[in-house]
Design an enzyme around this catalytic site. Structure first.
Site, short mmCIF file in Angstrom:
data_model
loop_
_atom_site.label_atom_id
_atom_site.label_comp_id
_atom_site.label_asym_id
_atom_site.label_seq_id
_atom_site.Cartn_x
_atom_site.Cartn_y
_atom_site.Cartn_z
CG ASP A 375 -3.13 -44.64 -12.11
OD1 ASP A 375 -4.04 -44.30 -12.87
OD2 ASP A 375 -1.93 -44.49 -12.39
CB THR A 376 -7.22 -42.30 -11.80
OG1 THR A 376 -6.31 -42.61 -12.85
CG2 THR A 376 -7.90 -40.99 -12.08
CB SER A 377 -8.54 -40.31 -6.81
OG SER A 377 -9.54 -40.37 -5.82
#
Length: 497
Positions: A375-377
């Site tokens: 996930d993550t950005s």
């Protein structure tokens, strides 16, 4: 290599983010006179709206800031702790050595405090103005796009498991399709409530307003709804956990690599893996090996394996664990460990960690989430004053349920702890999980600055290393450095001896 897109140049300010609408929200703040911190927070909060399958507004938000006036690099951890009520043996005794999906993996939500801490210390604008773009995107909606639509399809079963999550991510009982308008009205109302509380306190000054916005989340109506839901679902989070939380602010870890100064966050995340790998590569003729040649890829892969072996053995929350980080990134230790890199042979699995007088070899990596998903950005900003902002917000939508009525999932980042409390990254009351998101910064001389980071779980430091070397060893343009083929030698399922 010719990149698919041109490298973008600017003269006043620039921003990059994981979604164009988040970058637009931050750019509007820059155009309105805000600095890099204002804009970075605006984009980071907006990522929790337009990428809410990957980033939660109540998740994690590790931040790194370069302050041009003092030439200082500072970090905000933006990572919450395990509730004080946690029984350290809970997961070993009652959950077969796993941290289950649901509210038991909840740690204190850190992102709201991290954004507000950054604004209070170095920003210039109120929370309401900074969050306006995110509020609008949540309230009015944005076009569903293929990447998020595919993510929601992969996790349809997990979202259906919880009615509060299904109401948002399966509107009308079905998967949203690319091109359809996607709204998150409860999330908009929560962010608006924080902004309204700030405005109500504005007569007492900017800091009082920011404190009011923070208290709206950690002590006010949002906190009350979170705590009521935790009680109903059997969660451990308590009022004192929320009210007493403040994101630690402190210096980064740093190391020279040639004429570069590279900065990462501490051993509460995997950031120092980058520094340790650079130490292992110091003195290698990487350019002579040839970009992405077999020998070059082999050298990087073997160095990364050694660094990741030590990550698993020694990294943990430095507040509760004595992490020998100075040794791990030192020249002397790198010289010793470098002897394990053979030109004619690769480690088939993770090598043993270095022997630093600890019982590192007694622990094995947890199987973790049975359905791991990167996930993550990421967002980075440079402003006209020379300030830099680098942040890696995260927390996906499928590991824990949305709290009804607020559109938020309190951070489920406890999934990255080890269930065994005896492990350096093991669970404990008031302890932080060992986080994968890790913003970074590299400085060369007085005129070259690179805030950098990426999504991708364990792949993050591996990708960041390769882009960094593409730029500063092989002289690629920024866009081609990013687009060049990359390899990954370590995955979420690695088991360490």
């Amino acid at each position: 290599m010719t990149s698919h897109r041109p490298t973008i140049a600017a003269t006043r300010h620039a921003i990059a983010a994981g979604h164009y609408l988040a970058a637009t929200a931050g750019f509007q703040i820059l155009e309105a006179g805000g600095n890099a911190i204002d804009a970075g927070c605006a984009a980071g909060i907006a990522l929790g709206v337009v990428q809410s399958d990957l980033v939660n507004c109540a998740g994690v938000a590790p931040i790194m800031v370069y302050l041009a006036e003092t030439q200082e690099v500072v970090t905000i951890a933006g990572l919450g702790t395990w509730p004080k009520a946690l029984d350290p043996e809970l997961f070993m005794r009652r959950h077969d050595g796993r941290i289950p999906r649901g509210v038991l993996r909840t740690v204190v939500p850190a992102a709201p405090d991290a954004w507000i801490t950054a604004l209070r210390r170095w920003g210039t604008m109120p929370f309401a103005e900074v969050a306006a773009g995110a509020i609008r995107l949540a309230r009015d909606g944005f076009p569903m796009y293929p990447l998020m639509a595919e993510s929601l399809k992969r996790h349809e079963a997990e979202h259906r498991e919880w009615p509060s999550s299904a109401a948002i991510y399966l509107p009308g009982g079905r998967l949203p399709q690319a091109g359809e308008l996607f709204r998150q009205t409860d999330l908009a109302a929560s962010l608006q409530y924080m902004a309204d509380e700030e405005r109500a306190a504005a007569s007492r000054g900017r800091e009082a307003g920011l404190d009011a916005a923070r208290d709206a989340f950690y002590r006010g109506d949002i906190a009350k709804k979170i705590l009521a839901f935790m009680r109903e679902e059997g969660g451990l989070l308590a009022a004192e956990d929320l009210a007493g939380y403040h994101s630690p602010v402190g210096p980064p870890e740093r190391r020279r690599f040639g004429d570069l100064e590279v900065f990462t966050c501490g051993a509460w995340c995997q950031g120092p893996v980058l520094l340790q790998t650079l130490a292992l590569l110091e003195g290698s003729d990487l350019e002579g090996l040839g970009h992405n040649s077999a020998d070059y890829v082999h050298r990087l892969a073997e160095a990364l394996k050694l660094a990741f072996a030590d990550r698993e053995a020694y990294y943990g929350d430095p507040v509760q664990v004595d992490v020998p980080l100075a040794t791990l990134i030192s020249e002397e230790y790198a010289a010793e460990r470098r002897q394990l890199i053979r030109a004619d042979r690769a480690w088939p699995e993770m090598p043993p960690p270095g022997d630093l007088g600890r019982q590192a070899g007694h622990f094995r990596a947890s199987p973790g989430d049975p359905n791991p998903e990167p996930d993550t950005s990421y967002v980075c900003v440079a402003d006209r004053f020379g300030n830099l902002f680098s942040a890696t917000p995260s927390d996906g939508s499928y590991g824990s349920p949305v709290v009804p009525g607020i559109g938020l999932i309190p951070s489920n980042r406890g999934s990255q702890s080890r269930p065994d409390p005896r492990h350096p990254s093991g669970v404990a009351p008031g302890k932080r999980p060992r986080l994968t998101p890790n913003p970074a910064l590299a400085i060369k001389g007085r005129d070259q600055f690179l805030p950098f980071g990426t999504p991708g779980g364990d792949v993050q430091t591996q990708a960041m290393l390769q882009v960094l070397l593409n730029l500063f060893v092989f002289g690629h343009e920024v866009q081609s450095a990013i687009e060049a083929p990359r390899g990954s030698c370590v995955t979420m399922t690695i088991v360490c001896p």
